[in-house]
Design an enzyme around this catalytic site. Structure first.
Site, mmCIF file in Angstrom:
data_model
loop_
_atom_site.group_PDB
_atom_site.id
_atom_site.type_symbol
_atom_site.label_atom_id
_atom_site.label_comp_id
_atom_site.label_asym_id
_atom_site.label_seq_id
_atom_site.Cartn_x
_atom_site.Cartn_y
_atom_site.Cartn_z
ATOM 1 N NE ARG A 53 37.486 28.795 44.574
ATOM 2 C CZ ARG A 53 37.248 27.538 44.935
ATOM 3 N NH1 ARG A 53 38.004 26.960 45.850
ATOM 4 N NH2 ARG A 53 36.246 26.878 44.406
ATOM 5 N NE ARG A 68 36.105 31.310 51.285
ATOM 6 C CZ ARG A 68 35.532 30.105 51.318
ATOM 7 N NH1 ARG A 68 34.725 29.781 52.305
ATOM 8 N NH2 ARG A 68 35.779 29.227 50.365
ATOM 9 N NE ARG A 107 31.563 37.190 52.427
ATOM 10 C CZ ARG A 107 30.398 37.179 53.079
ATOM 11 N NH1 ARG A 107 30.032 38.228 53.787
ATOM 12 N NH2 ARG A 107 29.602 36.130 53.016
ATOM 13 C CG ASP A 140 30.109 33.212 42.695
ATOM 14 O OD1 ASP A 140 29.186 32.507 42.241
ATOM 15 O OD2 ASP A 140 30.939 32.803 43.519
ATOM 16 C CE1 TYR A 148 27.338 25.363 43.248
ATOM 17 C CE2 TYR A 148 28.570 25.430 41.186
ATOM 18 C CZ TYR A 148 28.542 25.342 42.571
ATOM 19 O OH TYR A 148 29.716 25.228 43.269
#
Length: 358
Positions: free
Chosen positions: A30, A34, A43, A81, A159
């Site tokens: 990652r 963010r 974003r 992703d 998921y």
């Protein structure tokens, strides 16, 4: 592959092969995300999956940490992703603010498998990832190798059934125990798409691949071995068989079976070239369970909340445990959204300073 600029830094690829390196290679799961103000800027203008599906935007975000930490990172990883695979199979996935991934219509029983696409053309469904990889290889200019990646079958399965994150994984475990035959069918279908997806990424220019089994530790070791491992362990064999058949050569593949400590030894004889370990297992234990494998990991991401001196102390201790051979330095999970980018820099600089041999 010759259409791309020549690779200037092959340190990570050499470490995967067990060859000598002038310092331990390092990258961070990652690393584009963010915690970076430049990512938050990107974003703010675009939906998460819009970035994933727009090659120019995915490339831009992928390069952000490479540019910020110029010369300190030894690999880039394409911005995408793991849940693009369920999307390709026909499911709707949303990325909700402050909540994360959400499936409005998860799979509730085996009859729902019929709602999935019976055949998935990965070039048609996921060609945007391939285009992003090709563009990023060009824009990298050979500075570092580029990772492609995919989610592992069990993590994607969970998921698709849980409908998002879960604390108990009760729904997905119920499938395994109530409907083992149908679960096997679904896991096989997911695996087939993952294999095709990884092959496509390698053909597009990815120089190394990683398989993320983020939920591996949510099953007991025996259940993980029985239901999941045959699928997960088949992936590198199938991917490289397909690449060889197209005269594309071997592409190294890393497995990240997070928290699956009781099943780690099964990866020792697998065709994965390296194994990424989480921060819950000691390096010496991982070495004993995975003899001969290059390891990746495994400092606790929370260490990056510490001071510069503390980060350096922990890195120095980690180097003493791993040594400098057959090791790719990384965190034991992804960087957190509220990490200070400068503390990430301290980590990268410490790896450089404590492992430089030439």
């Amino acid at each position: 592959m010759s259409k791309f600029p020549p690779l200037k830094n092959d340190r990570l690829l050499r470490a995967v092969r067990g060859e000598p390196v002038d310092k331990v290679p390092v990258w961070i799961m990652r690393q584009a995300g963010r915690y970076l103000p430049e990512f938050r800027e990107s974003r703010s203008k675009n939906d998460f999956f819009t970035i994933c599906r727009t090659p120019s935007l995915a490339c831009e975000v992928t390069l952000q940490p490479i540019d910020r930490y110029d010369g300190l990172l030894d690999a880039s990883i394409i911005f995408s992703d793991i849940l693009v695979v369920p999307q390709a199979m026909g499911m709707v996935v949303e990325m909700l603010p402050k909540e994360g991934p959400h499936f409005p219509s998860p799979l509730t029983n085996p009859a729902d498998i019929a709602k999935l696409k019976s055949e998935v053309d990965v070039s048609a469904e996921l060609g945007y990832v391939f285009d992003a990889i090709t563009l990023t290889r060009e824009k990298l200019g050979g500075r570092v190798p580029l990772f492609g990646f995919a989610g592992a079958p069990w993590t994607l399965f969970s998921y698709m059934i849980e409908g998002g994150g879960s604390k108990t994984f009760a729904k997905s475990k119920a499938w395994l125990f109530k409907w083992p035959k149908e679960s096997e069918e679904l896991l096989k279908r997911i695996t087939d798409v993952v294999v095709d997806f990884l092959v496509g990424q390698a053909k597009a220019g990815a120089q190394i691949l990683q398989v993320f089994d983020s939920n591996a530790g949510e099953l007991s070791p025996s259940d993980y071995r029985q239901f999941i491992l045959p699928h997960t362990l088949s992936i590198p064999t199938r991917v490289n068989t397909a690449l060889r058949s197209q005269n594309l050569g071997h592409v190294p593949i890393v497995a990240f079976p997070r928290n699956a400590h009781g099943a780690l030894k099964e990866f020792a004889s697998s065709d994965y070239d390296a194994i990424s370990i989480d921060f819950g297992v000691e390096p010496e234990v991982a070495r004993s369970l995975l003899p001969g494998k290059t390891l990746q990991g495994n400092i606790d991401p929370s260490v990056l909340y510490g001071s510069k001196d503390y980060i350096r102390e922990r890195v120095q201790a980690l180097v003493a445990q791993f040594g400098t051979k057959k090791w790719i330095a990384n965190l034991g999970h992804g960087v957190y959204p509220d990490h200070d980018p400068e503390h990430v820099r301290y980590f990268l600089e410490a790896i450089r300073d404590f492992t430089q041999t030439a």
